[in-house]
Design a protein around this motif. Structure first.
Motif, PDB file in Angstrom:
ATOM      1  N   TYR A 171      45.928  39.203  48.482  1.00 31.49           N
ATOM      2  CA  TYR A 171      45.411  39.978  49.605  1.00 31.49           C
ATOM      3  C   TYR A 171      43.885  40.078  49.550  1.00 31.49           C
ATOM      4  O   TYR A 171      43.218  39.981  50.590  1.00 31.49           O
ATOM      5  CB  TYR A 171      46.041  41.361  49.587  1.00 31.49           C
ATOM      6  CG  TYR A 171      45.534  42.291  50.660  1.00 31.49           C
ATOM      7  CD1 TYR A 171      45.813  42.051  52.006  1.00 31.49           C
ATOM      8  CD2 TYR A 171      44.789  43.421  50.336  1.00 31.49           C
ATOM      9  CE1 TYR A 171      45.362  42.900  52.993  1.00 31.49           C
ATOM     10  CE2 TYR A 171      44.332  44.275  51.321  1.00 31.49           C
ATOM     11  CZ  TYR A 171      44.619  44.011  52.643  1.00 31.49           C
ATOM     12  OH  TYR A 171      44.164  44.856  53.619  1.00 31.49           O
ATOM     13  N   VAL A 172      43.335  40.234  48.340  1.00 28.50           N
ATOM     14  CA  VAL A 172      41.877  40.375  48.249  1.00 28.50           C
ATOM     15  C   VAL A 172      41.163  39.091  48.648  1.00 28.50           C
ATOM     16  O   VAL A 172      40.053  39.144  49.204  1.00 28.50           O
ATOM     17  CB  VAL A 172      41.428  40.833  46.852  1.00 28.50           C
ATOM     18  CG1 VAL A 172      41.886  42.239  46.562  1.00 28.50           C
ATOM     19  CG2 VAL A 172      41.854  39.861  45.772  1.00 28.50           C
ATOM     20  N   ASN A 173      41.786  37.936  48.414  1.00 25.68           N
ATOM     21  CA  ASN A 173      41.155  36.685  48.859  1.00 25.68           C
ATOM     22  C   ASN A 173      41.151  36.569  50.380  1.00 25.68           C
ATOM     23  O   ASN A 173      40.245  35.967  50.962  1.00 25.68           O
ATOM     24  CB  ASN A 173      41.837  35.477  48.225  1.00 25.68           C
ATOM     25  CG  ASN A 173      41.220  35.102  46.889  1.00 25.68           C
ATOM     26  OD1 ASN A 173      40.116  35.539  46.560  1.00 25.68           O
ATOM     27  ND2 ASN A 173      41.925  34.299  46.108  1.00 25.68           N
ATOM     28  N   ALA A 203      36.210  42.616  44.901  1.00 27.50           N
ATOM     29  CA  ALA A 203      37.614  42.228  44.750  1.00 27.50           C
ATOM     30  C   ALA A 203      38.142  42.531  43.351  1.00 27.50           C
ATOM     31  O   ALA A 203      39.330  42.822  43.178  1.00 27.50           O
ATOM     32  CB  ALA A 203      37.777  40.742  45.052  1.00 27.50           C
ATOM     33  N   HIS A 205      39.411  46.093  43.436  1.00 25.81           N
ATOM     34  CA  HIS A 205      40.110  46.536  44.646  1.00 25.81           C
ATOM     35  C   HIS A 205      41.503  47.049  44.286  1.00 25.81           C
ATOM     36  O   HIS A 205      42.208  46.449  43.457  1.00 25.81           O
ATOM     37  CB  HIS A 205      40.227  45.370  45.639  1.00 25.81           C
ATOM     38  CG  HIS A 205      40.593  45.807  47.019  1.00 25.81           C
ATOM     39  ND1 HIS A 205      41.881  46.116  47.399  1.00 25.81           N
ATOM     40  CD2 HIS A 205      39.827  45.994  48.126  1.00 25.81           C
ATOM     41  CE1 HIS A 205      41.901  46.463  48.674  1.00 25.81           C
ATOM     42  NE2 HIS A 205      40.668  46.405  49.140  1.00 25.81           N
ATOM     43  N   LYS A 231      44.245  46.848  45.722  1.00 26.67           N
ATOM     44  CA  LYS A 231      45.340  45.944  46.081  1.00 26.67           C
ATOM     45  C   LYS A 231      45.101  44.533  45.560  1.00 26.67           C
ATOM     46  O   LYS A 231      45.638  43.574  46.099  1.00 26.67           O
ATOM     47  CB  LYS A 231      45.529  45.918  47.603  1.00 26.67           C
ATOM     48  CG  LYS A 231      46.014  47.240  48.180  1.00 26.67           C
ATOM     49  CD  LYS A 231      46.315  47.112  49.666  1.00 26.67           C
ATOM     50  CE  LYS A 231      46.871  48.428  50.214  1.00 26.67           C
ATOM     51  NZ  LYS A 231      47.178  48.319  51.671  1.00 26.67           N
ATOM     52  N   LYS A 232      44.352  44.419  44.467  1.00 22.58           N
ATOM     53  CA  LYS A 232      43.995  43.074  43.989  1.00 22.58           C
ATOM     54  C   LYS A 232      45.212  42.305  43.461  1.00 22.58           C
ATOM     55  O   LYS A 232      45.175  41.080  43.374  1.00 22.58           O
ATOM     56  CB  LYS A 232      42.918  43.154  42.910  1.00 22.58           C
ATOM     57  CG  LYS A 232      43.377  43.651  41.558  1.00 22.58           C
ATOM     58  CD  LYS A 232      42.245  43.502  40.548  1.00 22.58           C
ATOM     59  CE  LYS A 232      42.697  43.805  39.140  1.00 22.58           C
ATOM     60  NZ  LYS A 232      41.655  43.525  38.157  1.00 22.58           N
TER      61      LYS A 232
END
Length: 242
Positions: free
Chosen positions: A138-140, A153, A156, A158-159
């Motif tokens: 998700y971070v990408n 990131a 984060h 949600k990493k």
């Protein structure tokens, strides 16, 4: 080509949901497989075990004179994806299970890597460290949209959220990377239990130290544990040096 395989439950987990191995055929074909059962999901170890077992079975039957390596990897990933999804649907307690999956197929130090999830492959020479794979995370997605940068990131919340995994969707499309093991270089396959905890400078310094290949693999696992060890830790280290 020399290799070492390591896996460790880590400091905080009671079950190792990683599966990792290297298979070598008499004709010189080498298959490296690493799978990380989805953390926080039911039966992650079941999903990763299916992935590894099925890949070994398909590898033993693979005829490279008939099927191109990329086509074989595509078919095998899709077949394993369906097998895991079917097992999840049929077995109570396995609903929603999935796994990351990386497979590298090699012959004479040249190979092709297929990748789904956030386990990684790095290529290292004496003066470079390159991350070959790109996390399906998700971070990408946020980085690509410009909402956050790579430094943000790293912390984060949600990493660890995956956008793609094996067994969670009807179809799966792995990313592919062609690689070559040059003289005095390494390929490192690892789960996020290692990549999240061990710095790239530490990885590079350990691999280009005077330790044996086995000791280098052990040093990376030990460092991941010493810096927290919150997750399972697994790696494959392929070398043209030792």
């Amino acid at each position: 080509m020399e290799f070492v395989v390591k896996t460790d439950v880590g400091m905080r987990r009671t079950v190792n949901e990683d599966r990792v191995d290297v298979f070598v055929r008499p004709d010189g074909l080498v298959l490296a497989v690493i799978a990380d059962g989805m953390g926080g999901h039911k039966a992650g170890d079941v999903a990763s075990e299916i992935a590894l077992t099925e890949f070994k079975r398909y590898f033993n039957a693979y005829n490279p004179a008939i099927v191109r390596s990329k086509d074989w990897l595509t078919y095998t990933f899709q077949s394993i994806n369906q097998t895991i999804a079917d097992h999840s649907a049929r077995n109570a307690g396995c609903e929603g299970m999935g796994t990351t999956l990386i497979a590298g197929l090699f012959k004479n130090e040249k190979g092709i890597i297929a990748h789904v999830g956030d386990s990684r492959v790095y290529q290292l020479t004496s003066d470079t460290l390159l991350q070959i794979t790109r996390d399906h995370s998700y971070v990408n997605v946020l980085i690509d949209s410009g909402e956050i940068n790579e430094e943000q990131a790293k912390s984060h919340p949600k990493k660890n959220v995956l956008m793609k995994a094996i067994g969670t969707e009807r179809t799966v499309h792995p990313d592919f990377y062609e690689v070559a093991l040059k003289s005095n270089s390494y390929l490192l396959f690892c789960t996020d239990g290692l990549s999240n905890k061990v710095s790239e400078p530490f990885i590079h310094n350990a691999l280009f130290s005077t330790m044996t290949l086995q000791e280098k693999g052990t040093a990376l696992v030990d460092e991941a544990n010493q810096t927290g060890g919150e997750d399972n830790i697994s790696l494959i280290l392929l070398s043209t040096n030792d």
